[in-house]
Design a protein around this motif. Structure first.
Motif, mmCIF file in Angstrom:
data_model
loop_
_atom_site.group_PDB
_atom_site.id
_atom_site.type_symbol
_atom_site.label_atom_id
_atom_site.label_comp_id
_atom_site.label_asym_id
_atom_site.label_seq_id
_atom_site.Cartn_x
_atom_site.Cartn_y
_atom_site.Cartn_z
ATOM 1 N N ARG A 32 -8.123 -0.573 1.198
ATOM 2 C CA ARG A 32 -6.900 0.075 1.656
ATOM 3 C C ARG A 32 -5.821 -0.983 1.749
ATOM 4 N N VAL A 33 -4.743 -0.725 1.039
ATOM 5 C CA VAL A 33 -3.703 -1.728 0.857
ATOM 6 C C VAL A 33 -2.402 -1.231 1.474
ATOM 7 N N ALA A 34 -1.863 -2.062 2.371
ATOM 8 C CA ALA A 34 -0.572 -1.717 2.977
ATOM 9 C C ALA A 34 0.517 -2.555 2.313
ATOM 10 N N LEU A 35 0.997 -2.073 1.172
ATOM 11 C CA LEU A 35 2.063 -2.798 0.477
ATOM 12 C C LEU A 35 3.388 -2.635 1.198
ATOM 13 N N GLU A 36 3.546 -1.476 1.814
ATOM 14 C CA GLU A 36 4.752 -1.204 2.605
ATOM 15 C C GLU A 36 4.288 -0.633 3.926
ATOM 16 N N ARG A 39 1.543 4.587 5.567
ATOM 17 C CA ARG A 39 0.185 4.945 5.201
ATOM 18 C C ARG A 39 -0.343 4.006 4.126
ATOM 19 N N PRO A 40 -1.502 3.376 4.396
ATOM 20 C CA PRO A 40 -2.032 2.474 3.369
ATOM 21 C C PRO A 40 -2.507 3.238 2.132
ATOM 22 N N LEU A 41 -2.463 2.551 1.029
ATOM 23 C CA LEU A 41 -2.875 3.103 -0.242
ATOM 24 C C LEU A 41 -4.382 2.918 -0.391
ATOM 25 N N ARG A 42 -5.065 3.994 -0.802
ATOM 26 C CA ARG A 42 -6.498 3.856 -1.062
ATOM 27 C C ARG A 42 -6.700 3.482 -2.524
ATOM 28 N N TRP A 66 1.817 -3.485 -9.846
ATOM 29 C CA TRP A 66 1.419 -4.423 -8.791
ATOM 30 C C TRP A 66 1.986 -5.824 -9.054
ATOM 31 N N TRP A 73 -4.559 -8.641 -4.164
ATOM 32 C CA TRP A 73 -5.324 -7.489 -3.701
ATOM 33 C C TRP A 73 -6.450 -7.063 -4.642
#
Ligand SMILES: [Mg+2]
Length: 169
Positions: A32-36, A39-42, A66, A73
């Motif tokens: 799970r990536v919180a680029l902003e 809500r994190p991206l799965r 990306w 990531w």
């Protein structure tokens, strides 16, 4: 002997984001990536893909929204080293009147006449035509289904392309 380039998209080929929701494909792991903020991206990634990609006979290069964040990531999870990336600054998501994908011209520029393969889930015939018209060396545009991600058949085709005589410059 120089090797062909392999341009790698993340979402679609490495992250089969369109697979059935809540059903992670077998062999994949979830990050799970919180680029902003928000809500994190799965993201689903396969830890075995890096070693397969490294063994195909290419110089690997990110070609993804990306950009350099893929090194932070994505690379460690799939088992890839830090890779160069195509800089799409100013081109991201910009629609073209000729229907050519916003990545395509930057990718061709980056290749500078070297043979290349490009895996992505968004290429069309307009991209194939653009590459044929603007790139003299061999180029393989391999479309990957974003519900499936990269599969054995893709790896076989990529491996074969890397070893065809006119690809080995
Ligand atoms: Mg994609």
């Amino acid at each position: 002997m120089s090797r062909p380039l392999l341009f790698l998209d993340v979402d679609g080929p490495l992250n089969p984001y369109a697979a059935q929701k809540e059903r992670r494909p077998e062999g994949y792991t979830t990050i799970r990536v919180a680029l902003e903020p928000g809500r994190p991206l799965r993201v689903w990634l396969h830890p075995g893909h890096g070693s397969v990609l490294l063994g195909l006979g290419y110089d690997l290069c990110w070609a993804t929204t990306w950009m350099d964040a893929a090194n932070r990531w994505i690379a460690p999870v799939v088992g890839l080293p830090e890779l160069p990336y195509v800089d799409f600054t100013g081109a991201l998501f910009v629609e073209r009147p000729d229907g050519v994908h916003w990545k395509t011209e930057r990718i061709v520029e980056y290749a500078q006449g070297r043979p290349f393969a490009w895996v992505d889930d968004e290429q069309s015939t307009a991209d194939q035509e653009f590459v044929t018209a603007h790139h003299a060396a061999p180029a393989l545009l391999r479309h990957v289904n974003p519900r499936l991600g990269l599969r054995e058949g893709d790896f076989d085709t990529l491996r074969e392309f890397a070893t065809t005589p006119d690809t080995e410059a």
